[in-house]
Design an enzyme around this catalytic site. Structure first.
Site, short mmCIF file in Angstrom:
data_model
loop_
_atom_site.label_atom_id
_atom_site.label_comp_id
_atom_site.label_asym_id
_atom_site.label_seq_id
_atom_site.Cartn_x
_atom_site.Cartn_y
_atom_site.Cartn_z
N GLY A 35 43.92 -27.58 39.13
CA GLY A 35 45.31 -27.60 39.57
C GLY A 35 45.87 -26.19 39.65
O GLY A 35 45.17 -25.20 39.41
N CYS A 36 47.15 -26.10 39.97
CA CYS A 36 47.77 -24.80 40.23
C CYS A 36 48.03 -24.02 38.94
O CYS A 36 47.57 -22.89 38.79
CB CYS A 36 49.04 -24.98 41.02
SG CYS A 36 50.17 -26.24 40.39
N TYR A 37 48.75 -24.64 38.00
CA TYR A 37 48.98 -23.93 36.73
C TYR A 37 47.66 -23.64 36.04
O TYR A 37 47.51 -22.61 35.39
CB TYR A 37 49.83 -24.80 35.80
CG TYR A 37 51.24 -25.05 36.26
CD1 TYR A 37 52.12 -24.00 36.47
CD2 TYR A 37 51.71 -26.34 36.46
CE1 TYR A 37 53.43 -24.24 36.88
CE2 TYR A 37 53.02 -26.58 36.87
CZ TYR A 37 53.88 -25.53 37.08
OH TYR A 37 55.17 -25.76 37.47
N ALA B 9 46.22 -20.50 37.43
CA ALA B 9 46.97 -19.26 37.17
C ALA B 9 46.89 -18.81 35.71
O ALA B 9 46.72 -17.62 35.43
CB ALA B 9 48.43 -19.44 37.59
#
Lengths: 344, 344, 344, 344
Positions: free
Chosen positions: C147-149, C152
């Site tokens: 996923g995105c978080y 990152a």
């Protein structure tokens, strides 16, 4: 204190009414209603109002029972029965919807697909755009509050039209609206990622405000006037910018135009005629009931350009409704509306 | 590989050129220059380019020396000397500024306050709006790349005008531009808190693109055409939306209009004629070289409305410059420009 | 050419995949599916794709039948059956949902409320965060795309954690996400007027990405690591900014930190370690697969601060999926992804 | 009527003061000054104020001469001489700058590079954060008005800290600010196209508000407290969101926390403690003097999370200054500040 009630308080226009009425020195907010959120405090729907307006949403009937003036912020078509009830009970009634705006039932049928259930109510009601039709409003208790585009465009053009400075068959209004004009219900085209960084026209030459704009301008002109009207959706929360064009009649000067506007609006608190060289900006009227107007001539094509800016939720909805209430109740028209717009 | 150089690479148009040229399969970015940032890597000015274009900004002379094609993205007035140098050294020259756009020096003097230093260069140059004037571009090496409004408005109206479907003296263009059109230099009115949530017109009926729009439309019409042109500044980064109006000539139908546009643009990769019922949106062309056009009729007033949407930095500047370069160098016109616009 | 198919092509991640795959030189988009828009061209849902991807949405079965690699962009919980079908038919399968991300079924049950239907598929699948776990990906055909978080935060902290430069029990990630992360379905809190000019945290210390972040960091640390994770919703379309904090272990210097990050990421195309003094900005990675990382020390409190920025739809979803596909098919990992992010 | 004057009226804080003072029932705006716009009406700088505040900007001396209370909205370092003048003439003085905020001159020297010119004035002045230090303010005439971050962070944490519920050495504040916090002067990073759709941290662990936050928290804690403080710039006009973290001391429950906050803030009009389950949003406090606070626990890591939201220009600057004025002049603290925040 005037007891004020809001039917449809959880829509955007209703919520804005609550905010303005809360700050009105002669008003007590008596009751609010909402079909969708009945039994819930308004501040649960709008957390900005937490501890300031925690009033619980009741029914339409409760609002009528407890109020001297009933504001209706309902979807088009739902106001007529409520109007009747208010009429019978002697309540003042200010309708932010379109059901009583059009004088000609045929127009209503064509653009809204509805019929007039109680013709006597339409007789009793009046179109509440004070700067153009103030005298007709006094003494009335049933007000059809204008829409947003239908406030911005007629105010921009009326003095020029009335004084014969523009050609009646050449009027064009290219309008830009903030997103609150689309209401509170989430839709695909108001979903943040799809609207943000975008801009487009919608309902091109087919928006329901067209006959209402024409009605006001025709009254001003003294004859039937048609307009080309194209609205656009703008990625900002609030504001209508109406860029209005018309051919000048022969050899009209800016001085004549400014004289006409000065005469018409010099005494109007809510209309700010901008100094020559400035251009109206929705930025400068946000959260206030002002209508800023700038005047321009395209000498190359002998075209008059009047640009008006309003906050669609205030002068284009809730603020004008309060202004109308002030008239109905004999208050100074600016009571509760002397707001300095924030500069940023 | 074509060696391409960009003079004025740190302005917005220059930086966008660098981005597009970096992805062009037949081009090698040979040199960039900047007066303000000479000696600094481009990626220091635009951190988005870090490690992708760290080329150090040199001088204009270096760009000319090292390039087969020189793109100039300079403030108006600074291109003529550079053009001369390129001309003498046999470089292709594509000017994103206005110095070579107007055929009539009188117009240039009136709107830009400048004079034509080298008339022979103006003879040698050509106006690079390929979809309207492609044949004139072929074989030329000096291109005046159109501005943003001057791309969007003529593309929206040309087929209707050419086919006599609209009245030539009734053209009005109400345009809305993203903020990159104002350039990279910070100013009060592009300071975030003052522009955000605002919208206004600027340079009403006095914008420098007026004579350029009229020049293109006059070529299409075969006679002198005037337009009413009002630009607005929009709180988005990119995009021009041109809402163009004209009176229809007698008994023109939408079918005739769509036939004319289909014929004119059916073979154009970069023009997307939208299906009836849709409205052009700047959202859908961002970061791409497309021009979306939607067609509408206001039957009540017999008015034609054509709405075009482009990315002002691409089809309105850098992308069209690359398209022109492709023509000049005999490449497929879409090389390096077949970009799918992001949907959000 | 690799035949690629997208299941769930009309959601945001699916639509972004289509955009990236359309520009991939070794891929042919073979089929797309959508439950909501079956039978409609993708460009009707996303007009930005008009004439560029007018492929009609079919069924999931059609996608599997026609593709060498199947990308799934489905709501959580719907991937397992599809994975089984792909597995049995020998398709490569890249899942953008969460069903295969967590190694521990207990975590999946706790945070997603689901169970593992086919344990052997979970055995066969691998977590596709190439910069941290590349070797595990090679040779696999079933990829759980992060996923995105969860892209990152681990990328921001891994080198410091791996090298023992920070205290494992002190990690805190304060993250900010663009609105596309909330998906395409309109909701009240993503309705333009309610999100615009606002900002707030959501799912405070209870977001489903928490165990996934901890899983990656624990692998890196070689022991169980917990994080404090608070996401915020930001009024921009794209981007994740992850501001990550951890206590430094004794007497660690910035030089040691930069050495560790340089060693870990020096060869990584998609990670841009910013020069000292700059701060990562989501602006600079939009529409690209880059992860920008800036490194800071608060000497007053002996705290390490690593800030990473990605485009949540690219490196945080579709771009990383393509990167994984490149690995699976033995292509250069950057194929189709060497995009220069726009500067504005 | 209190005669109020604003020195530095054309900066953002000054302009916001003018707006709030214009609506204050016990105040007459007596004079405004501006170095940059001396001789010009304020409404020329801020057209939103047209016809509402057309007062011409004079000199600092004129403001002092004509006012009972002087508000200074000046760049840091310029207030000390003005303070002296007000002191000698017996004017109340409310400084929105930083010159009198730090009790320790050493901190001022380190973080601002200045010295204390008149130690007796620093003795006479008091730090004006009423909800924490109200008693100290009463009877004083020289007020150091807190900054925006330095209002939001201490208010979020004070009750927990005072009651020993959190560990004093574990405080971290990740803050997000609207752009008006950067002031009115256009800069590259506040230029619309460069900030819009972006987000980044700035002055990481080195912002000047750090010692001021620590000073307030140390007073509350009764001992020296340090904080990790990282501010971010957010693409909205107004608002500070402070996400504050600290380790809970042993076995603290949410009930204990809510008791502590209820006790501390139950009587505070301007602090709205949100119901459990909500999260503070800058949206809900815009244009008002409220500070919304939500309270959260991350049970997995035993971490307390308090999130506060204020309007940086109101509770973080001009509104709090008016609140302080109300205290100084013995008025009800909420006079002129009972504003319902707009819901959209």
């Amino acid at each position: 204190m005037i007891r004020a009630g809001v039917v449809g308080a959880t829509g955007y226009a209703g919520a804005e009414l609550v905010r303005l009425l809360s700050g009105h020195p002669c008003v007590r907010l008596a009751a609010v209603s909402s079909v969708s959120f009945q039994g819930k405090p308004l501040s649960e729907v709008y957390p900005a109002y937490y501890r300031l307006c925690d009033m619980v949403c009741g029914t339409q009937e409760e609002v009528v029972a407890q109020s001297d003036v009933v504001f209706a912020a309902l979807p088009h078509g739902l106001s007529q029965e409520l109007a009747k009830e208010c009429f019978e009970k002697g309540r003042a009634f200010i309708d932010l919807g379109a059901d009583f705006r059009l004088e000609n039932e045929e127009d209503y049928r064509e653009w809204y697909g509805g019929t007039y259930l109680y013709p006597e109510l339409h007789e009793a009601s009046v179109y509440g755009l004070p700067e153009l039709f103030r005298e007709a409003i006094r003494g009335k208790k049933m007000i059809a509050n204008p829409g947003c585009y239908t406030t911005a465009v007629p105010l921009a053009l009326a003095p020029a039209l009335k004084n014969g400075l523009i050609q009646k068959d050449s009027i064009l209004a290219d309008c830009k609206s903030g997103v609150t004009g689309a209401g509170r219900t989430p839709t695909q085209n108001t979903h943040y990622p799809e609207l943000n960084e975008g801009m487009s026209a919608y309902k091109v030459a087919s928006h329901r405000h067209t006959p209402e704009i024409e009605q006001s301008l025709s009254h001003v002109a003294g004859e039937k006037v048609k307009v080309i009207f194209v609205p656009h959706l703008l990625p900002v929360n609030r504001g209508i910018l109406a860029t209005c064009y018309a051919k000048l009649t022969d050899s009209v000067t800016m001085e004549q135009i400014r004289d006409a506007y000065g005469e018409a609006y010099g005494g109007e608190y809510f209309i700010r005629l901008l100094p020559q060289g400035r251009s109206a900006d929705i930025k400068n009227v946000r959260y206030s009931n002002f209508c800023d107007i700038s005047l321009h001539i395209d000498h190359r094509t002998n075209t008059f350009i009047a640009i008006s800016a309003i906050d669609n939720m205030v002068k284009g909805a809730a603020g004008q409704a309060v202004q109308n209430m002030n008239i109905v109740f004999g208050l100074d028209e600016t009571t509760g509306l002397r707001i300095v717009p924030p500069a940023f």
